[in-house]
Design a protein around this motif. Structure first.
Motif, PDB file in Angstrom:
ATOM      1  N   VAL A 240       9.908 -10.741   8.821  1.00  0.00           N
ATOM      2  CA  VAL A 240       8.288 -10.424   8.577  1.00  0.00           C
ATOM      3  C   VAL A 240       7.954  -8.990   8.932  1.00  0.00           C
ATOM      4  CG1 VAL A 240       6.021 -11.383   9.493  1.00  0.00           C
ATOM      5  CG2 VAL A 240       7.960 -13.142   9.395  1.00  0.00           C
ATOM      6  N   GLU A 241       8.239  -8.697  10.000  1.00  0.00           N
ATOM      7  CA  GLU A 241       7.673  -7.184  10.395  1.00  0.00           C
ATOM      8  C   GLU A 241       8.397  -6.229   9.495  1.00  0.00           C
ATOM      9  OE1 GLU A 241       7.237  -4.598  14.463  1.00  0.00           O
ATOM     10  OE2 GLU A 241       8.975  -6.112  14.308  1.00  0.00           O
ATOM     11  N   ALA A 242       9.548  -6.426   8.706  1.00  0.00           N
ATOM     12  CA  ALA A 242       9.987  -5.720   7.749  1.00  0.00           C
ATOM     13  C   ALA A 242       9.266  -5.746   6.603  1.00  0.00           C
ATOM     14  CB  ALA A 242      11.582  -5.911   7.331  1.00  0.00           C
ATOM     15  N   LEU A 243       8.947  -6.954   6.238  1.00  0.00           N
ATOM     16  CA  LEU A 243       8.158  -7.302   4.987  1.00  0.00           C
ATOM     17  C   LEU A 243       6.924  -6.655   4.987  1.00  0.00           C
ATOM     18  CD1 LEU A 243       9.359 -11.135   4.357  1.00  0.00           C
ATOM     19  CD2 LEU A 243       9.767  -9.089   2.793  1.00  0.00           C
ATOM     20  N   ASP A 244       6.286  -6.593   6.251  1.00  0.00           N
ATOM     21  CA  ASP A 244       5.038  -6.021   6.486  1.00  0.00           C
ATOM     22  C   ASP A 244       5.007  -4.610   5.739  1.00  0.00           C
ATOM     23  OD1 ASP A 244       2.338  -6.097   7.504  1.00  0.00           O
ATOM     24  OD2 ASP A 244       3.035  -4.361   8.541  1.00  0.00           O
ATOM     25  N   GLY A 245       6.045  -3.881   5.695  1.00  0.00           N
ATOM     26  CA  GLY A 245       6.153  -2.577   5.249  1.00  0.00           C
ATOM     27  C   GLY A 245       6.561  -2.678   3.578  1.00  0.00           C
ATOM     28  N   THR A 246       6.383  -3.815   2.950  1.00  0.00           N
ATOM     29  CA  THR A 246       6.638  -3.720   1.421  1.00  0.00           C
ATOM     30  C   THR A 246       5.477  -4.093   0.936  1.00  0.00           C
ATOM     31  OG1 THR A 246       7.240  -6.036   1.282  1.00  0.00           O
ATOM     32  CG2 THR A 246       8.966  -4.732   2.062  1.00  0.00           C
ATOM     33  N   SER A 247       5.353  -4.268  -0.497  1.00  0.00           N
ATOM     34  CA  SER A 247       4.407  -4.401  -1.297  1.00  0.00           C
ATOM     35  C   SER A 247       4.211  -6.098  -1.441  1.00  0.00           C
ATOM     36  CB  SER A 247       4.529  -3.844  -2.644  1.00  0.00           C
ATOM     37  OG  SER A 247       5.774  -4.627  -3.469  1.00  0.00           O
TER      38      SER A 247
END
Length: 396
Positions: A240-247
């Motif tokens: 989830v935290e990594a996805l926060d840095g995506t579009s």
């Protein structure tokens, strides 16, 4: 990133890409198994998604739309690639957009759970388990997967669908890569959670590059595999935290797997949403909209989740039982649908019953009760066997 939420079911939701969903109710992805056996939509499927759209929801997601016919979960799945694009898909996209609703395609790849009669099961690692065997994908095959997801997403956009959702839950391919129980690779796609999430993040980027900045891209993610040694909550939160840095535009939280013998979250006997605590933990890690799927049975449960930081409510079986439930709840009628009870159902039996109930709903037939479970299981299996013949004639 914790926020104060006073969200109501009727509030619109603006996604990061700028698209607005008219309220907070979604029909979460289900394997409706209404394809014609050659990967194309049927009139019944088109009717069903129009029925749901007219029932007041903001978003429907069609489960397991394949970009590779050799990696399908069931022969009732849709297949979207250059050779299968036809008017049926355009008609489906238009029907699902009735009354301002959105219809998204869930981008699927069954991986190790590919239905053997119609494909070749391949996952991150070799498996030889009771009821489940598969080969390991080569690194060259893995490197091709993001572009495959991207091409399916591009076709979905061109055909008029409202968005796409990558399927990284329930034990399908991206979920298999995330789980240390099924991913024992020693290259840069295995080991640490940073490596195990690599393919998922590459797929998100490839899809976004293919569809541009203004087209919704969501992802369905497991909070837990519900299997000992599977994806942990700590690792899921890292994703989830990594996805926060995506579009990404929407993170759809669910859980469980459909591996043989594994407990199914959707068959749980709990009285409330299954993964609400996880969603609250995720809320502290991301400002991306969160959708929660699984276990919602009443209006009060839905409103409680919205008050705890969830942005979108995913309903599935409730909308099989009452397709116009969103319209009722949005207008102030907060009565809940009556969920059937099944006595000692076989593995997969409840899913089969709901799938056949979907078929009855789509075809305008009389709706069966829970006492018809044995007949539903038999009809479900017989239909798959017939469609497998059609599938192999088309794709093999």
């Amino acid at each position: 990133m914790t926020q104060n939420h006073t969200t109501q079911l009727t509030d619109p939701l603006t996604l990061p890409c700028g698209v607005v969903l008219k309220n907070r109710i979604a029909k979460s992805a289900m394997s409706d198994s209404l394809g014609d056996g050659t990967g194309a939509p049927t009139e019944a499927q088109i009717t069903l998604y129009e029925t749901w759209a007219r029932g007041g929801l903001a978003l429907s997601i069609i489960g397991e739309v394949q970009g590779d016919p050799m990696a399908a979960e069931k022969p009732g799945n849709l297949v979207l690639w250059q050779d299968t694009v036809g008017d049926g898909f355009r008609d489906l996209a238009a029907a699902g957009a009735a009354r301002g609703a959105h219809l998204w395609l869930q981008l699927g790849h069954a991986g190790a759970m590919t239905h053997p009669p119609i494909g070749v099961p391949k996952g991150p690692s070799t498996l030889d388990l009771p009821g489940l065997t598969c080969e390991a994908l080569t690194q060259a095959e893995i490197l091709q997967l993001p572009s495959q997801f991207a091409e399916t997403a591009r076709l979905a956009k061109d055909l008029g669908f409202g968005g796409v959702e990558l399927h990284a839950a329930h034990g399908f391919l991206l979920s298999q890569f995330l789980s240390p129980l099924f991913n024992t690779r020693t290259d840069n796609y295995g080991g640490s959670i940073e490596n195990r999430m690599r393919l998922t993040l590459e797929a998100v980027k490839a899809v976004r590059d293919a569809v541009g900045p203004a087209f919704p891209v969501g992802i369905k993610l497991n909070a837990t595999d519900q299997l000992e040694g599977g994806l942990s909550q700590e690792d899921a939160l890292a994703v989830v935290e990594a996805l926060d840095g995506t579009s990404i535009d929407l993170i759809d939280i669910s859980g469980g797997t459909y591996f043989p013998g594994a407990p199914s979250a959707s068959d749980a006997a709990g009285k409330g949403p299954y993964f609400l605590e996880f969603a609250q933990s995720a809320r502290a890690l991301t400002d991306r909209p969160l959708m929660l799927t699984g276990g919602f049975k009443s209006f009060d449960q839905v409103q409680d989740a919205l008050s705890r930081g969830v942005d979108m409510i995913g309903l599935a079986r409730a909308l099989v039982l009452q397709p116009d439930l969103p319209k009722a709840w949005l207008s102030g009628d907060t009565a809940a649908p009556t969920f059937p009870r099944f006595a000692n159902p076989p593995e997969g039996g409840v899913t089969a019953w709901y799938s056949m109930r979907l078929t009855e709903l789509a075809e305008g037939r009389a709706l069966s009760g829970p006492e018809c479970l044995p007949d539903a299981v038999a009809a479900y299996n017989a239909r798959d066997a017939k469609r497998a013949v059609l599938w192999n004639a088309r794709f093999r």
